[in-house]
Structures are given as structure tokens and as C-alpha cells.
Design an enzyme around this catalytic site. Structure first.
Site, short mmCIF file in Angstrom:
data_model
loop_
_atom_site.label_atom_id
_atom_site.label_comp_id
_atom_site.label_asym_id
_atom_site.label_seq_id
_atom_site.Cartn_x
_atom_site.Cartn_y
_atom_site.Cartn_z
N SER A 107 0.67 -1.34 0.51
CA SER A 107 -0.05 0.10 0.16
C SER A 107 0.86 0.82 -0.02
CB SER A 107 -0.80 0.14 1.04
OG SER A 107 -1.29 1.68 1.87
N TYR A 130 -2.87 5.52 -5.22
CA TYR A 130 -4.32 6.12 -5.12
C TYR A 130 -4.70 6.98 -5.73
CZ TYR A 130 -4.31 4.10 -0.08
OH TYR A 130 -4.54 3.75 0.86
N THR A 156 -6.40 2.08 -6.44
CA THR A 156 -7.23 2.35 -6.17
C THR A 156 -8.72 3.06 -6.47
OG1 THR A 156 -6.55 1.13 -4.15
CG2 THR A 156 -8.52 2.42 -3.61
N LYS A 252 -8.43 -0.71 -9.13
CA LYS A 252 -9.74 -2.15 -7.68
C LYS A 252 -11.02 -1.01 -7.31
CE LYS A 252 -7.85 -3.88 -2.83
NZ LYS A 252 -9.68 -2.68 -2.40
N HIS A 276 -13.97 -2.11 -1.03
CA HIS A 276 -13.41 -2.04 -0.64
C HIS A 276 -13.69 -1.93 1.63
CE1 HIS A 276 -9.80 1.70 -0.35
NE2 HIS A 276 -9.90 1.48 1.41
#
Length: 390
Positions: A107, A130, A156, A252, A276
Site C-alpha cells: 500500500s 491512490y 485504488t 481495484k 474496499h
């Protein structure tokens, strides 16, 4: 030592060992947590079709995910703050995944940096980003991922703004965490966890602090985080991110067939059907319930993975039988990490693999590649009970 036979065993140890602030961060959803709960409970509505007198010998759970050979159709999902669940948590999880033969996804909001994980592993890992406003930071982040030889980029797309998570607000869990008398008192009861954290230099967000403009220390991180996420995100912006990466890209956070169709137009190599983990829009349908509609829309045109709610190898079997090429686990491996470090992540993977392998055999399948809806008993209205009014 406790005999661990299922993921729930790891969760119980994890709850005892890790501070409440970080346990609640993983084991919670937004608002009423309805979607968080149904992500798992909806798997229970699908039954397995038992078969006998079929050749179950020489079974194999091996397959591929975005062209990468994997020991089973499971990847470790991107989970923020895993370095606070256990000291050097991202490094430990990545090493366990590498040894087991499944992908690890780091992440952006990790404690250990991309460089930290790359220095302690030899197999390429996936990197999650992100959709942030700061192009300079994003491009440098992509370059760092390339330098670390990350083999896929996971974007994401369902976190333009943060869903309200009551437990995190009450615990003061933010970036960085806001310590309260109650949270400090609780941490002081978690002695092994505390000693391990004292023994590592990695306690802050290694991909951001010292890399994002104006973020030179943890105290300056909060304002950056509040302003970084791009609420004006559109598909053209996602296409732009795609153009900055010359390897496989996985989107995602796809939970609607129309969005799955749009993902085809931006050049994604795979999509992850995900809400999520129930931490964004509470009241949304579970990922497993939406999977059949997404497969009908794009399943023959793009690789589809499933995330959110998987706690067993049988859950993996059900997702793959419904068409998913792979799955992602987040909480299941986080329980193991918090409970036992690298060994706990390995144990979580072993548990899921054994459940998948044995259940596959009892369903009459030798290969995970052969799983399909005929292995399941599915309620007639499972995928059609709720329909959008277009």
C-alpha cells in the site's frame, strides 16, 4: 502454542496482541458496518456441490494472475498501516507471500517504504496507489515503484473521499494516529507488540514522509492527507495514470457492471471487484453478490479478481467458480501478521490453501482451473434480487 485450524483462530490471537486502535482499524467498516458484515455472510448463502467417485488425485491449485504464476488464486491485498500491526509488518508479509508463491501488494499508506520491501525480498511485488492530485508526487511514486521492479500497479479507484468509520474516529486513528490517554493506556498492556515497535526504526509512512511536498515529518502528514485525494477524479484522469506505467495495471474498487465496462476503455489489464472491505459506501452490495453481474458484463474481455469478505479457502473456491481469475485477502493475512508476524501470514496462507485444496477435491475437481458454477448451488435470486433502475 494454540492449534490453529482456521483464520478465526488467528483473529482471536491478533485481538489479544495488538492495540485496540489498530485492531479496530482492520476489523471494522463504515457507518453501520452492514456491507462489512455482508461481504462475509453472503458467501455463506452459496453452497458447494459435493461429488463422489471422481478422480481427486494429483490436485493442483496453481494458476496465473495477470500473467504471473501463483501457488493459488490469492494475492495479499494492499492494507495500510500493516507496519503498526506488527513491527516491519509490510516486509514480513511480503517475505511470507514470496516464499508461499503468491503476489504481495504494498500500500502507498504503508509504514515500510517501497525501497524497504524491495531490499528485503527478491520476487517482484505489486504496488498500490491512490488517485491523488499531486502529479509530481505521483510520477515520482511510479518511478520509485519501477526502480523497485514492482511487477504490477494496483490503482485504488473507490477512495476519492473517505467513508466515515466510527471506530477509527473514536480511537483517534488517522494519518498519523492521534494518541489519547485511553489509546496509550491500551498500548501499554500490549507489551510484546510494544517491545517489537521499539526495536524498529520504521514507525511512520515511509512512502510519503520525506517524499511528498511539505511532508518532512509525521506532524506535517495530517494536512497533506486531508488535501491529497482527488474528488474530481474521472475516467480521463485514470487513463492518464495508466499512461504513466508501462506494466500491468489493475483497477481495484469496481462494484458496478457499468464501471467495469469503463475500465476496459482505459487499458486496464485486470479489475478487482471490491467495495474496499465495507469501509467506504455502507449499504452497498457485497463483492461476491456483484461478481456475477460484472462477469456477465466484461468477464470475457478482462481478467476479474475479487476482494472483500474472503476468510477461507472455500470462499476462494466460490469466487473462482463464479468466474474470478483470482482473489485478494486483506484482513485474513492481517490477523496472522498481528498474531505471529511473518509466521502468522504463512499460517494464514497455509490454512486457506488447505481449505481450497480439500474442498476442491470433495467437489470433484483436480484443478482450480476447472472450477465453474456447476460446482456450486446458488440461490436463484443471488445476483438479481437487487437491480439498479436505469
Amino acid at each position: 502454542m494454540a492449534v490453529i485450524t482456521e483464520i478465526e483462530d488467528l483473529r482471536k490471537i491478533y485481538k489479544r496482541r495488538v492495540p485496540k486502535m489498530f485492531y479496530d482499524y482492520a476489523e471494522s467498516g463504515s457507518w453501520t458496518e452492514q456491507t462489512f458484515r455482508e461481504n462475509s455472510s453472503d458467501f455463506d448463502l452459496i453452497k458447494l456441490r459435493q461429488r463422489i467417485a471422481m478422480d481427486m488425485d494429483n490436485r493442483s491449485t496453481k494458476t496465473t494472475m495477470v500473467g504471473q504464476e501463483v501457488a493459488m488464486p490469492v494475492a495479499l491485498a494492499p492494507v495500510g498501516l500493516t507496519g503498526m500491526q506488527h513491527a516491519d509488518g509490510e516486509i514480513k508479509a511480503a517475505k511470507a507471500a514470496e516464499k508461499f508463491g503468491v503476489p504481495y501488494t504494498l500500500s502507498t499508506m504503508s509504514i515500510c517504504s517501497i525501497e524497504d520491501v524491495a531490499a528485503h525480498t527478491s520476487a517482484p511485488f505489486w504496488f498500490q496507489v491512490y488517485t491523488l492530485k499531486d502529479d509530481d508526487f505521483m510520477k515520482r511514486l511510479f518511478d520509485r515503484a519501477k526502480e523497485a521492479k514492482c511487477s504490477a500497479l494496483v490503482i485504488t479507484v473507490d477512495l476519492q473521499l473517505l467513508g466515515q468509520r466510527h471506530r477509527d474516529l473514536k480511537n483517534g486513528l488517522s494519518a498519523p494516529p492521534k494518541l489519547t490517554p485511553a489509546s496509550v493506556a491500551n498500548m501499554m498492556t500490549k507489551i510484546p507488540w510494544g517491545l517489537e515497535m521499539l526495536g524498529t526504526k520504521r514507525r511512520f509512512f515511509g512512502n510519503i514522509v520525506g517524499h511528498a511536498k511539505g511532508v518532512t515529518d509525521p506532524s506535517s502528514l495530517s494536512s497533506w492527507t486531508a488535501e491529497a485525494f482527488d474528488q474530481s477524479l474521472d475516467w480521463e484522469r485514470i487513463k492518464q495514470f495508466r499512461s504513466w506505467w508501462d506494466g500491468p495495471v489493475i483497477l481495484k474498487g469496481i462494484l458496478d457492471p457499468e464501471d467495469a465496462k469503463m475500465a476496459l476503455n482505459v487499458g486496464a489489464d485486470a479489475i478487482v471487484c471490491s467495495n474496499h472491505g465495507g469501509r467506504q459506501l455502507d449499504g452497498a452490495l457485497s463483492s461476491i453478490r456483484m461478481l456475477p453481474q460484472i462477469m456477465d458484463a466484461v468477464g470475457d474481455k478482462i481478467e476479474v479478481h475479487l476482494d472483500s469478505g474472503i476468510r477461507s479457502g472455500q470462499d476462494v473456491l466460490k469466487a473462482v467458480a463464479l468466474g474470478a481469475k483470482g482473489t485478494m485477502i486483506g484482513r485474513a493475512y492481517t490477523y496472522g501478521l498481528g498474531a505471529m508476524g511473518e509466521a502468522g501470514v504463512t499460517k494464514a496462507l497455509e490454512v486457506i490453501h488447505k481449505e481450497l485444496d480439500l474442498s476442491m477435491g470433495l467437489c470433484g475437481c483436480q484443478s482450480v482451473e476447472d472450477l465453474d458454477p456447476s460446482n456450486l448451488l446458488i440461490p436463484e435470486d443471488f445476483a438479481t434480487r437487487w437491480q439498479a433502475s436505469v
